[in-house]
Design a protein around this motif. Structure first.
Motif, PDB file in Angstrom:
ATOM      1  N   GLY A   1       0.698  -1.121   0.037  1.00 44.09           N
ATOM      2  CA  GLY A   1      -0.046  -0.165  -0.106  1.00 44.09           C
ATOM      3  C   GLY A   1       0.777   1.134   0.031  1.00 44.09           C
ATOM      4  O   GLY A   1       2.187   1.268  -0.104  1.00 44.09           O
ATOM      5  N   GLY A   2       0.116   2.499   0.051  1.00 39.63           N
ATOM      6  CA  GLY A   2       0.827   3.551   0.009  1.00 39.63           C
ATOM      7  C   GLY A   2       1.179   4.121   1.486  1.00 39.63           C
ATOM      8  O   GLY A   2       1.549   3.522   2.370  1.00 39.63           O
ATOM      9  N   SER A   3       1.043   5.456   1.652  1.00 43.84           N
ATOM     10  CA  SER A   3       1.482   5.943   2.865  1.00 43.84           C
ATOM     11  C   SER A   3       0.552   6.221   3.983  1.00 43.84           C
ATOM     12  O   SER A   3       0.524   6.368   4.968  1.00 43.84           O
ATOM     13  CB  SER A   3       1.908   7.378   2.528  1.00 43.84           C
ATOM     14  OG  SER A   3       0.769   8.247   2.196  1.00 43.84           O
ATOM     15  N   GLY A   4      -0.753   5.709   3.506  1.00 42.34           N
ATOM     16  CA  GLY A   4      -1.964   5.778   4.348  1.00 42.34           C
ATOM     17  C   GLY A   4      -2.654   6.964   4.365  1.00 42.34           C
ATOM     18  O   GLY A   4      -3.357   7.394   5.593  1.00 42.34           O
ATOM     19  N   LEU A   5      -2.496   8.163   3.654  1.00 41.04           N
ATOM     20  CA  LEU A   5      -2.916   9.423   3.731  1.00 41.04           C
ATOM     21  C   LEU A   5      -4.094   9.547   2.655  1.00 41.04           C
ATOM     22  O   LEU A   5      -4.973  10.609   2.538  1.00 41.04           O
ATOM     23  CB  LEU A   5      -1.980  10.455   3.624  1.00 41.04           C
ATOM     24  CG  LEU A   5      -1.003  10.561   4.630  1.00 41.04           C
ATOM     25  CD1 LEU A   5       0.045  11.662   4.301  1.00 41.04           C
ATOM     26  CD2 LEU A   5      -1.705  11.004   5.954  1.00 41.04           C
ATOM     27  N   GLY A   6      -4.194   8.693   1.839  1.00 37.19           N
ATOM     28  CA  GLY A   6      -5.239   8.712   0.686  1.00 37.19           C
ATOM     29  C   GLY A   6      -6.617   8.860   0.931  1.00 37.19           C
ATOM     30  O   GLY A   6      -7.408   9.858   0.790  1.00 37.19           O
ATOM     31  N   LEU A   7      -7.211   7.957   1.915  1.00 41.21           N
ATOM     32  CA  LEU A   7      -8.398   7.864   2.545  1.00 41.21           C
ATOM     33  C   LEU A   7      -8.790   9.159   3.382  1.00 41.21           C
ATOM     34  O   LEU A   7      -9.477   9.800   3.405  1.00 41.21           O
ATOM     35  CB  LEU A   7      -8.889   6.610   3.179  1.00 41.21           C
ATOM     36  CG  LEU A   7      -9.167   5.347   2.155  1.00 41.21           C
ATOM     37  CD1 LEU A   7      -9.460   4.285   3.032  1.00 41.21           C
ATOM     38  CD2 LEU A   7     -10.075   5.932   1.017  1.00 41.21           C
ATOM     39  N   SER A   8      -7.509   9.383   4.139  1.00 42.46           N
ATOM     40  CA  SER A   8      -7.701  10.709   5.242  1.00 42.46           C
ATOM     41  C   SER A   8      -8.016  12.059   4.168  1.00 42.46           C
ATOM     42  O   SER A   8      -8.904  12.888   4.681  1.00 42.46           O
ATOM     43  CB  SER A   8      -6.556  10.875   5.841  1.00 42.46           C
ATOM     44  OG  SER A   8      -6.111   9.657   6.613  1.00 42.46           O
ATOM     45  N   ILE A   9      -7.371  12.199   3.025  1.00 42.27           N
ATOM     46  CA  ILE A   9      -7.277  13.267   2.311  1.00 42.27           C
ATOM     47  C   ILE A   9      -9.025  13.274   1.569  1.00 42.27           C
ATOM     48  O   ILE A   9      -9.501  14.296   1.683  1.00 42.27           O
ATOM     49  CB  ILE A   9      -6.608  13.228   0.769  1.00 42.27           C
ATOM     50  CG1 ILE A   9      -5.140  13.504   1.522  1.00 42.27           C
ATOM     51  CG2 ILE A   9      -6.860  14.268  -0.019  1.00 42.27           C
ATOM     52  CD1 ILE A   9      -4.007  13.433   0.562  1.00 42.27           C
ATOM     53  N   VAL A  10      -9.507  12.099   1.269  1.00 42.17           N
ATOM     54  CA  VAL A  10     -10.821  11.865   0.883  1.00 42.17           C
ATOM     55  C   VAL A  10     -11.816  12.505   1.824  1.00 42.17           C
ATOM     56  O   VAL A  10     -12.711  13.236   1.629  1.00 42.17           O
ATOM     57  CB  VAL A  10     -11.055  10.383   0.579  1.00 42.17           C
ATOM     58  CG1 VAL A  10     -12.724  10.207   0.251  1.00 42.17           C
ATOM     59  CG2 VAL A  10     -10.107  10.014  -0.932  1.00 42.17           C
ATOM     60  N   ALA A  11     -11.752  11.961   3.114  1.00 43.37           N
ATOM     61  CA  ALA A  11     -12.415  12.250   4.173  1.00 43.37           C
ATOM     62  C   ALA A  11     -12.408  13.784   4.393  1.00 43.37           C
ATOM     63  O   ALA A  11     -13.490  14.461   4.712  1.00 43.37           O
ATOM     64  CB  ALA A  11     -12.173  11.485   5.651  1.00 43.37           C
ATOM     65  N   SER A  12     -11.305  14.550   4.279  1.00 39.69           N
ATOM     66  CA  SER A  12     -11.257  15.857   4.469  1.00 39.69           C
ATOM     67  C   SER A  12     -11.923  16.773   3.442  1.00 39.69           C
ATOM     68  O   SER A  12     -12.572  17.738   3.885  1.00 39.69           O
ATOM     69  CB  SER A  12      -9.633  16.289   4.632  1.00 39.69           C
ATOM     70  OG  SER A  12      -9.064  15.808   5.941  1.00 39.69           O
ATOM     71  N   ILE A  13     -11.800  16.169   2.329  1.00 37.22           N
ATOM     72  CA  ILE A  13     -12.301  17.018   1.248  1.00 37.22           C
ATOM     73  C   ILE A  13     -13.695  16.961   1.172  1.00 37.22           C
ATOM     74  O   ILE A  13     -14.703  17.777   1.164  1.00 37.22           O
ATOM     75  CB  ILE A  13     -11.696  16.549  -0.126  1.00 37.22           C
ATOM     76  CG1 ILE A  13     -10.245  16.722  -0.309  1.00 37.22           C
ATOM     77  CG2 ILE A  13     -12.424  17.138  -1.416  1.00 37.22           C
ATOM     78  CD1 ILE A  13      -9.798  16.178  -1.522  1.00 37.22           C
ATOM     79  N   VAL A  14     -14.294  15.749   1.450  1.00 37.28           N
ATOM     80  CA  VAL A  14     -15.930  15.541   1.855  1.00 37.28           C
ATOM     81  C   VAL A  14     -16.327  16.373   2.815  1.00 37.28           C
ATOM     82  O   VAL A  14     -17.345  16.959   2.618  1.00 37.28           O
ATOM     83  CB  VAL A  14     -16.330  13.916   1.696  1.00 37.28           C
ATOM     84  CG1 VAL A  14     -17.567  14.008   2.051  1.00 37.28           C
ATOM     85  CG2 VAL A  14     -15.848  13.326   0.624  1.00 37.28           C
ATOM     86  N   ALA A  15     -15.622  16.252   3.810  1.00 35.48           N
ATOM     87  CA  ALA A  15     -16.001  17.041   5.073  1.00 35.48           C
ATOM     88  C   ALA A  15     -16.018  18.586   4.538  1.00 35.48           C
ATOM     89  O   ALA A  15     -17.024  19.404   5.233  1.00 35.48           O
ATOM     90  CB  ALA A  15     -15.124  16.925   6.216  1.00 35.48           C
TER      91      ALA A  15
END
Length: 477
Positions: free
Chosen positions: A437-451
């Motif tokens: 996998g990657g760094s583990g920030l991809g879904l965190s970025i998704v959650a921040s943008i959606v919020a």
């Protein structure tokens, strides 16, 4: 002084004052009524023929002594005759013949308005209501010499107020006893009422003290029907619940921050160690010109790009956290989804990506950020599913809200990993291997943008049943 003591004392004082005022008014009314009745009796006494002014004055003025009429055993009204100078000519005392009452002290001159007045005896033991009749002139004939003399005299009636004084004294005694009883009873009743009424306040104090000592599970018992105290208890419970929730969230955030720092340190340590190792190899002469040096430089460059990408993602998350308000515009989400699916197919031509897009779905937002949401979700599906896995991207309009679904039929995730999938730098692989996998920030970025777009994102699925990420966006701001 406590609130309870103040309430009890204030209630007792107010009730005593009220009882005293009522008693004084009642005594005054009774005294005035009885005095008025005595005045009426004086006037009625004067109307009787045997007690008229003419009958009473003539003998006294002619003879200069008390009336020769036989005095009764009991005289209800004192009858006095005074001359023009105010000297007493004759008098019949009130009371029993054997125990007469003292005569009143008459004012000099006597009033001429015909209204009764109050006078007191010389020894101060008896009060009277005095009524003075108008002056009468009589011709007195001396029986010895036969001389005629004009004599002026006035008839004065005085009714003792003994009964009025007795009744008034009894009323005053009754008032004093009543006030004392009211004070005692009001203090007892106030103590019982305030003790019962302030019991919820005592419970609140005990609960607040327990919470202050660290028992955050304590709450004020709700007492229906207590009005303001019930509302206060509800407000205190709400406040404490919010404080407990805030403390819990702060502790959770601190734990997430510690975990984030540890994960970030781990992510950065690997490329830094790689770069340091190749630098040491070069300095020791182990990487001479040729294929070995070229490989060392290539690895240094790759790890440098990896660190740069990680830092860029972290900076993006920081900016998303700080950008509370942004200017958004109308965005055709259907077109964004279609373009992102085409890009994913171009990146991995062997993977099947299915688009189920409802046309004309428009939201208000930042198109570049929304494209990044699609890119990260598709990249996450590509990295965490084996080759041949089908990825389905769906978009539909549900009551004005845009619902975006990215689903795959891969191995899926268990509940523990799904609950933390949107945490920053979280990866299901504890070894944090680059191959998984990657760094583990991809879904965190998704959650921040959606919020930031006032939307929600959630993940569902089960091991062996694939993963479903659902993004729900409002129609506009």
């Amino acid at each position: 002084m406590t609130i309870k003591a103040r309430l009890i004392l204030s209630t007792g004082v107010l009730l005593c004052l009220a009882t005293t005022v009522i008693s004084v008014v009642a005594i005054s009314a009774v005294t005035d009524a009885m005095t008025g009745r005595v005045d009426a009796q004086l006037r009625e006494y004067l109307r009787q023929p045997q007690n008229s002014a003419d009958t009473r004055l003539q003998p006294a003025l002619m003879l200069g002594r008390s009336s020769p009429q036989t005095s009764p055993a009991f005289q209800a009204v004192a009858v006095l005759v005074v001359d023009a100078e105010g000297n007493l000519v004759s008098a019949d005392n009130a009371g029993y013949y054997t125990d007469p009452l003292p005569l009143p002290e008459l004012p000099n001159p006597l009033p001429t308005d015909g209204k009764p007045l109050t006078a007191t005896s010389a020894d101060g033991t008896t009060d009277y209501r005095v009524l003075a009749v108008g002056a009468l002139v009589r011709v007195a004939v001396d029986p010895v010499t036969g001389e005629e003399t004009k004599v002026a005299g006035r008839l004065v009636l005085a009714a003792p107020l003994t009964e009025v004084g007795t009744v008034r004294g009894q009323l005053v005694t009754t008032m004093a006893v009543t006030v004392a009883a009211v004070l005692l009873l009001s203090l007892l009743a106030s103590w019982w009422i305030t003790r019962r009424g302030l019991r919820p306040v005592g419970d609140m104090i005990d609960t607040a003290a327990a919470i202050a000592e660290g028992d955050l599970t304590r709450r004020v018992a709700r007492r229906p029907g207590h009005g303001e105290l019930g509302r206060l208890a509800t407000a205190l419970n709400t406040m404490v619940s919010r404080l407990v929730r805030a403390i819990g969230e702060r502790e959770t955030q601190q734990e997430r921050l510690r975990r984030f720092v540890a994960d970030a340190s781990h992510e950065l340590r690997t490329p830094l160690s790689t770069i340091g190792g190749y630098a040491d190899l070069y300095e020791s002469g182990g990487a001479r010109s040729g294929p070995m040096l070229d490989r060392a430089m290539s690895r240094i460059r790759a790890e440098n790009l990896r660190m740069a990408a990680l830092v860029d993602d972290m900076l993006l998350l920081a900016r998303l956290d700080q950008e509370a308000e942004q200017v958004y515009g109308a965005c055709d989400l259907s077109r964004v989804v279609t373009d992102s699916v085409d890009d994913a197919r171009a990146v991995d031509a062997e993977r099947v990506v299915v688009a189920e897009v409802e046309p004309g779905v428009v939201v208000t937002g930042d198109e570049a950020r929304l494209r990044q949401v699609l890119a990260n979700l598709l990249a996450n599906a590509r990295l965490h599913t084996p080759p041949g896995t089908t990825v389905t991207v769906g978009l539909r309009d549900e009551g004005g809200r845009a619902v975006l679904v990215v689903a795959d039929d891969g191995p899926g995730m268990d509940e523990e990993h799904r609950a933390r999938a949107f945490d920053r730098l979280y990866r299901a692989d504890p070894s944090r291997s680059r191959a998984t996998g990657g760094s583990g920030l991809g879904l965190s970025i998704v959650a921040s943008i959606v919020a930031a777009h006032r939307g929600t994102v959630a993940m569902a699925g089960s091991p062996g049943g694939g993963t479903h990420v659902v993004v729900d966006l409002p129609p506009g701001r």
